[in-house]
Motif scaffolding. Structure first.
Motif: not given
Length: 319
Positions: A213-228
């Motif tokens: 399983r692939f998991i990314v954890e990041y700062k609450k205030e940040a915005t990241i993209s994980l998409s196809y």
């Protein structure tokens, strides 16, 4: 005729048949039940206290099951229930309901269910029990030890006469960090299986073990993209770094304007360390500020191997 075209024609034909499966009486019952579910779903998200939210969730579950027991309920979209995610794969063989319950300490617990699309319209349902707060996250498990999250996309892939469903999930997690994840759903003997050795890092500069399983954890205030990205035929996500130079603390991670990805190869998602490569002209130095993302060719990214092959081709041409 390609497999994609055949699948599309099959889905269109199936939609025409399914549109006639729900009779008017069943439709009226489901619409009435949806109104009750909509009210409870709103309170799950917006209730003032944890107890109020939990009570709404506890009441929502049996009412949803009751509605789904209506014959051919799979054909009813429940699209008025906005705070519950309902995701379908391309072949529409099932759908997944998922939602999150915020606790007073800022953590989240998730609930879900898989409804199968049965030919006779009878209910076949797999409840999902969130086990994400216990033990190892890199597991292979059934519906009773589900890595809970809110799903926002299902991507279907076919390999060796088997269907693989890549699940894109979101977990608000806690007060300090958020998670996004990729999970693989397969079916074995009719039972759902979450996870498996499908996320490969064998082609990295420094190869790492395969992940279930692939998991990314990041700062609450940040915005990241994980998409196809369909033009790239690739899963693309933000590369993250610690904003405080503390790599052991995922809640400090933020995007750095670079991107990683996964490419589907021989039944696995193979990790691509760097999706975009900005080549420098000879004699020029790297800029000391973030690159303008608008100047990247988002439609034609290159891996390091492709860049080397292109470079070698230019050398042969200039001889």
């Amino acid at each position: 005729m390609t497999r994609t075209l055949l699948l599309l024609l099959g889905l269109l034909a199936g939609a025409a048949v399914q549109a006639q499966r729900l009779d008017s009486a069943s439709l009226a019952v489901l619409q009435q039940q949806q109104d009750s579910l909509q009210y409870l779903a709103y309170n799950i998200l917006n209730g003032r206290t944890e107890d109020a939210r939990r009570q709404s969730s506890d009441r929502f579950i049996p009412k949803l099951v009751q509605a789904l027991k209506t014959k051919y309920s799979f054909d009813f979209p429940f699209d008025s229930i906005r705070s519950v995610s309902i995701q379908y794969p391309e072949d529409s063989t099932f759908r997944i309901f998922s939602w999150g319950l915020e606790m007073d300490n800022g953590f989240y617990h998730h609930y879900g269910a898989i409804q199968m699309n049965t030919k006779n319209g009878e209910l076949k349902l797999f409840p999902l029990f969130d086990n994400s707060d216990y033990g190892n996250a890199d597991t292979v498990a059934g519906n009773k030890a589900w890595y809970g999250c809110l799903y926002y996309k299902i991507l279907q892939r076919h390999y060796f006469n088997r269907e693989y469903y890549t699940l894109f999930g979101y977990d608000a997690n806690n007060l300090r960090s958020t998670k996004k994840l990729l999970d693989m759903l397969t079916f074995k003997d009719g039972q759902p299986v979450f996870g498996g050795p499908y996320f490969s890092f064998a082609e990295d500069t420094v190869p790492k073990p395969v992940r279930n399983r692939f998991i990314v954890e990041y700062k609450k205030e940040a915005t990241i993209s994980l998409s196809y990205n369909p033009e790239m035929d690739m899963i693309v996500y933000d590369h993250l770094i610690s904003a405080t130079n503390e790599p052991g603390k995922p809640y400090t991670y933020v995007p750095d304007l670079d991107y990683e990805g996964f490419k589907w190869k021989a039944g696995k998602w193979v990790h691509i360390e760097k999706v975009f490569h900005d080549a420098l002209e000879r004699g020029k130095f790297p800029v000391q500020h973030p690159l303008d993302q608008r100047k990247k060719d988002l439609m034609h990214p290159q891996t390091a191997e492709e860049m080397e092959a292109e470079k070698a081709g230019r050398k042969r041409k200039n001889r």
